[in-house]
Write a protein that holds these residues in place. Structure first.
Motif, PDB file in Angstrom:
ATOM      1  N   GLU A 125     -12.292   9.638-101.880  1.00 33.60           N
ATOM      2  CA  GLU A 125     -12.640   9.040-103.177  1.00 33.60           C
ATOM      3  C   GLU A 125     -11.840   9.687-104.306  1.00 33.60           C
ATOM      4  O   GLU A 125     -11.352   9.007-105.212  1.00 33.60           O
ATOM      5  CB  GLU A 125     -14.130   9.194-103.460  1.00 33.60           C
ATOM      6  CG  GLU A 125     -15.030   8.342-102.608  1.00 33.60           C
ATOM      7  CD  GLU A 125     -16.504   8.688-102.781  1.00 33.60           C
ATOM      8  OE1 GLU A 125     -16.850   9.441-103.722  1.00 33.60           O
ATOM      9  OE2 GLU A 125     -17.311   8.216-101.961  1.00 33.60           O
ATOM     10  N   HIS A 126     -11.723  11.002-104.242  1.00 36.40           N
ATOM     11  CA  HIS A 126     -10.975  11.727-105.274  1.00 36.40           C
ATOM     12  C   HIS A 126      -9.506  11.309-105.258  1.00 36.40           C
ATOM     13  O   HIS A 126      -8.925  11.014-106.313  1.00 36.40           O
ATOM     14  CB  HIS A 126     -11.110  13.232-105.074  1.00 36.40           C
ATOM     15  CG  HIS A 126     -10.366  14.022-106.092  1.00 36.40           C
ATOM     16  ND1 HIS A 126     -10.803  14.143-107.388  1.00 36.40           N
ATOM     17  CD2 HIS A 126      -9.206  14.704-106.008  1.00 36.40           C
ATOM     18  CE1 HIS A 126      -9.933  14.878-108.075  1.00 36.40           C
ATOM     19  NE2 HIS A 126      -8.957  15.227-107.258  1.00 36.40           N
ATOM     20  N   LEU A 127      -8.904  11.281-104.076  1.00 35.03           N
ATOM     21  CA  LEU A 127      -7.506  10.867-103.981  1.00 35.03           C
ATOM     22  C   LEU A 127      -7.336   9.428-104.447  1.00 35.03           C
ATOM     23  O   LEU A 127      -6.337   9.099-105.096  1.00 35.03           O
ATOM     24  CB  LEU A 127      -6.989  11.032-102.548  1.00 35.03           C
ATOM     25  CG  LEU A 127      -6.798  12.475-102.078  1.00 35.03           C
ATOM     26  CD1 LEU A 127      -6.467  12.502-100.592  1.00 35.03           C
ATOM     27  CD2 LEU A 127      -5.733  13.184-102.893  1.00 35.03           C
ATOM     28  N   ASP A 128      -8.301   8.584-104.137  1.00 24.65           N
ATOM     29  CA  ASP A 128      -8.235   7.185-104.578  1.00 24.65           C
ATOM     30  C   ASP A 128      -8.292   7.091-106.102  1.00 24.65           C
ATOM     31  O   ASP A 128      -7.642   6.235-106.700  1.00 24.65           O
ATOM     32  CB  ASP A 128      -9.356   6.367-103.939  1.00 24.65           C
ATOM     33  CG  ASP A 128      -9.189   4.888-104.182  1.00 24.65           C
ATOM     34  OD1 ASP A 128      -8.094   4.349-103.879  1.00 24.65           O
ATOM     35  OD2 ASP A 128     -10.142   4.254-104.675  1.00 24.65           O
ATOM     36  N   SER A 129      -9.037   7.988-106.718  1.00 21.98           N
ATOM     37  CA  SER A 129      -9.147   7.968-108.185  1.00 21.98           C
ATOM     38  C   SER A 129      -7.915   8.582-108.853  1.00 21.98           C
ATOM     39  O   SER A 129      -7.753   8.465-110.065  1.00 21.98           O
ATOM     40  CB  SER A 129     -10.404   8.707-108.640  1.00 21.98           C
ATOM     41  OG  SER A 129     -10.239  10.107-108.504  1.00 21.98           O
ATOM     42  N   ALA A 143     -18.315  15.383 -92.984  1.00 24.31           N
ATOM     43  CA  ALA A 143     -17.952  13.967 -93.138  1.00 24.31           C
ATOM     44  C   ALA A 143     -18.114  13.535 -94.592  1.00 24.31           C
ATOM     45  O   ALA A 143     -17.270  12.808 -95.132  1.00 24.31           O
ATOM     46  CB  ALA A 143     -18.791  13.096 -92.214  1.00 24.31           C
ATOM     47  N   ALA A 144     -19.179  13.996 -95.237  1.00 22.21           N
ATOM     48  CA  ALA A 144     -19.402  13.660 -96.644  1.00 22.21           C
ATOM     49  C   ALA A 144     -18.301  14.259 -97.517  1.00 22.21           C
ATOM     50  O   ALA A 144     -17.834  13.607 -98.469  1.00 22.21           O
ATOM     51  CB  ALA A 144     -20.774  14.149 -97.101  1.00 22.21           C
ATOM     52  N   VAL A 145     -17.882  15.461 -97.199  1.00 23.62           N
ATOM     53  CA  VAL A 145     -16.800  16.102 -97.956  1.00 23.62           C
ATOM     54  C   VAL A 145     -15.500  15.316 -97.780  1.00 23.62           C
ATOM     55  O   VAL A 145     -14.763  15.082 -98.740  1.00 23.62           O
ATOM     56  CB  VAL A 145     -16.621  17.573 -97.520  1.00 23.62           C
ATOM     57  CG1 VAL A 145     -15.356  18.168 -98.112  1.00 23.62           C
ATOM     58  CG2 VAL A 145     -17.837  18.396 -97.909  1.00 23.62           C
ATOM     59  N   PHE A 146     -15.227  14.874 -96.558  1.00 19.78           N
ATOM     60  CA  PHE A 146     -14.028  14.080 -96.301  1.00 19.78           C
ATOM     61  C   PHE A 146     -14.060  12.778 -97.108  1.00 19.78           C
ATOM     62  O   PHE A 146     -13.075  12.405 -97.743  1.00 19.78           O
ATOM     63  CB  PHE A 146     -13.884  13.787 -94.806  1.00 19.78           C
ATOM     64  CG  PHE A 146     -12.693  12.939 -94.467  1.00 19.78           C
ATOM     65  CD1 PHE A 146     -11.410  13.457 -94.558  1.00 19.78           C
ATOM     66  CD2 PHE A 146     -12.841  11.625 -94.055  1.00 19.78           C
ATOM     67  CE1 PHE A 146     -10.297  12.676 -94.251  1.00 19.78           C
ATOM     68  CE2 PHE A 146     -11.744  10.842 -93.744  1.00 19.78           C
ATOM     69  CZ  PHE A 146     -10.465  11.372 -93.849  1.00 19.78           C
ATOM     70  N   LYS A 149     -25.270  21.771 -85.695  1.00 18.57           N
ATOM     71  CA  LYS A 149     -23.945  21.156 -85.645  1.00 18.57           C
ATOM     72  C   LYS A 149     -23.965  19.739 -86.227  1.00 18.57           C
ATOM     73  O   LYS A 149     -23.051  19.375 -86.955  1.00 18.57           O
ATOM     74  CB  LYS A 149     -23.415  21.126 -84.212  1.00 18.57           C
ATOM     75  CG  LYS A 149     -22.096  20.369 -84.092  1.00 18.57           C
ATOM     76  CD  LYS A 149     -21.125  21.024 -83.202  1.00 18.57           C
ATOM     77  CE  LYS A 149     -19.851  20.253 -82.979  1.00 18.57           C
ATOM     78  NZ  LYS A 149     -19.138  19.810 -84.152  1.00 18.57           N
ATOM     79  N   THR A 150     -25.001  18.964 -85.924  1.00 25.97           N
ATOM     80  CA  THR A 150     -25.049  17.603 -86.457  1.00 25.97           C
ATOM     81  C   THR A 150     -25.117  17.611 -87.990  1.00 25.97           C
ATOM     82  O   THR A 150     -24.514  16.771 -88.642  1.00 25.97           O
ATOM     83  CB  THR A 150     -26.238  16.809 -85.890  1.00 25.97           C
ATOM     84  OG1 THR A 150     -27.443  17.528 -86.142  1.00 25.97           O
ATOM     85  CG2 THR A 150     -26.081  16.577 -84.403  1.00 25.97           C
ATOM     86  N   ARG A 151     -25.828  18.576 -88.529  1.00 26.19           N
ATOM     87  CA  ARG A 151     -25.930  18.690 -89.993  1.00 26.19           C
ATOM     88  C   ARG A 151     -24.591  19.133 -90.586  1.00 26.19           C
ATOM     89  O   ARG A 151     -24.139  18.597 -91.606  1.00 26.19           O
ATOM     90  CB  ARG A 151     -27.034  19.690 -90.359  1.00 26.19           C
ATOM     91  CG  ARG A 151     -27.409  19.657 -91.791  1.00 26.19           C
ATOM     92  CD  ARG A 151     -28.217  18.405 -92.090  1.00 26.19           C
ATOM     93  NE  ARG A 151     -28.626  18.447 -93.479  1.00 26.19           N
ATOM     94  CZ  ARG A 151     -28.621  17.407 -94.282  1.00 26.19           C
ATOM     95  NH1 ARG A 151     -28.297  16.232 -93.829  1.00 26.19           N
ATOM     96  NH2 ARG A 151     -28.982  17.525 -95.529  1.00 26.19           N
ATOM     97  N   THR A 152     -23.959  20.090 -89.944  1.00 27.70           N
ATOM     98  CA  THR A 152     -22.638  20.541 -90.380  1.00 27.70           C
ATOM     99  C   THR A 152     -21.640  19.389 -90.334  1.00 27.70           C
ATOM    100  O   THR A 152     -20.870  19.175 -91.277  1.00 27.70           O
ATOM    101  CB  THR A 152     -22.144  21.702 -89.495  1.00 27.70           C
ATOM    102  OG1 THR A 152     -23.075  22.780 -89.593  1.00 27.70           O
ATOM    103  CG2 THR A 152     -20.777  22.190 -89.927  1.00 27.70           C
ATOM    104  N   ASP A 153     -21.660  18.622 -89.237  1.00 27.82           N
ATOM    105  CA  ASP A 153     -20.758  17.477 -89.102  1.00 27.82           C
ATOM    106  C   ASP A 153     -21.010  16.450 -90.206  1.00 27.82           C
ATOM    107  O   ASP A 153     -20.070  15.893 -90.773  1.00 27.82           O
ATOM    108  CB  ASP A 153     -20.914  16.812 -87.735  1.00 27.82           C
ATOM    109  CG  ASP A 153     -20.333  17.643 -86.607  1.00 27.82           C
ATOM    110  OD1 ASP A 153     -19.605  18.622 -86.879  1.00 27.82           O
ATOM    111  OD2 ASP A 153     -20.614  17.305 -85.439  1.00 27.82           O
ATOM    112  N   ALA A 154     -22.263  16.194 -90.523  1.00 31.45           N
ATOM    113  CA  ALA A 154     -22.603  15.227 -91.571  1.00 31.45           C
ATOM    114  C   ALA A 154     -22.097  15.703 -92.932  1.00 31.45           C
ATOM    115  O   ALA A 154     -21.568  14.907 -93.724  1.00 31.45           O
ATOM    116  CB  ALA A 154     -24.109  14.989 -91.613  1.00 31.45           C
ATOM    117  N   ILE A 155     -22.245  16.984 -93.203  1.00 28.11           N
ATOM    118  CA  ILE A 155     -21.774  17.547 -94.472  1.00 28.11           C
ATOM    119  C   ILE A 155     -20.250  17.460 -94.541  1.00 28.11           C
ATOM    120  O   ILE A 155     -19.681  17.047 -95.558  1.00 28.11           O
ATOM    121  CB  ILE A 155     -22.268  18.993 -94.646  1.00 28.11           C
ATOM    122  CG1 ILE A 155     -23.784  18.993 -94.850  1.00 28.11           C
ATOM    123  CG2 ILE A 155     -21.546  19.688 -95.798  1.00 28.11           C
ATOM    124  CD1 ILE A 155     -24.425  20.360 -94.744  1.00 28.11           C
TER     125      ILE A 155
END
Length: 96
Positions: free
Chosen positions: A19-23, A11-14, A3-9
């Protein structure tokens, strides 16, 4: 996967989505709503809701600043354009 790894992934996607929306400041919220059914403001509301589910209190304006990267009023003044009649019609047709 843990779960911690899934949460980290996730979070990275978010962060990557932000970043994409900002660009792509040229993409207006009404366009996002019409095409995808969500916008930057929706993400902000989901951020507040997720924080509340985890026992945290996050102000909506603070969440919008997190999503927009700057205070909402500043983003709106710099980047938001008036919605066209076609955009408004498409939005209203989907939400009636």
């Amino acid at each position: 996967m843990e779960k911690t790894r899934t949460d980290a992934i996730e979070a990275a996607v978010f962060r990557r989505l932000l970043e994409h929306l900002d660009s792509r400041k040229d993409v207006q919220n009404i366009e996002l709503m019409n095409l995808a059914g969500f916008c930057r403001n929706c993400l902000s509301k989901w951020y507040v809701a997720a924080a509340e589910e985890m026992g945290e209190s996050v102000d909506y304006d603070a969440a919008r600043e997190r999503v927009y990267g700057v205070p909402y009023g500043e983003w709106k003044d710099k980047y938001q354009r008036e919605a066209s009649a076609e955009q408004l019609a498409a939005f209203n047709n989907k939400n009636t």
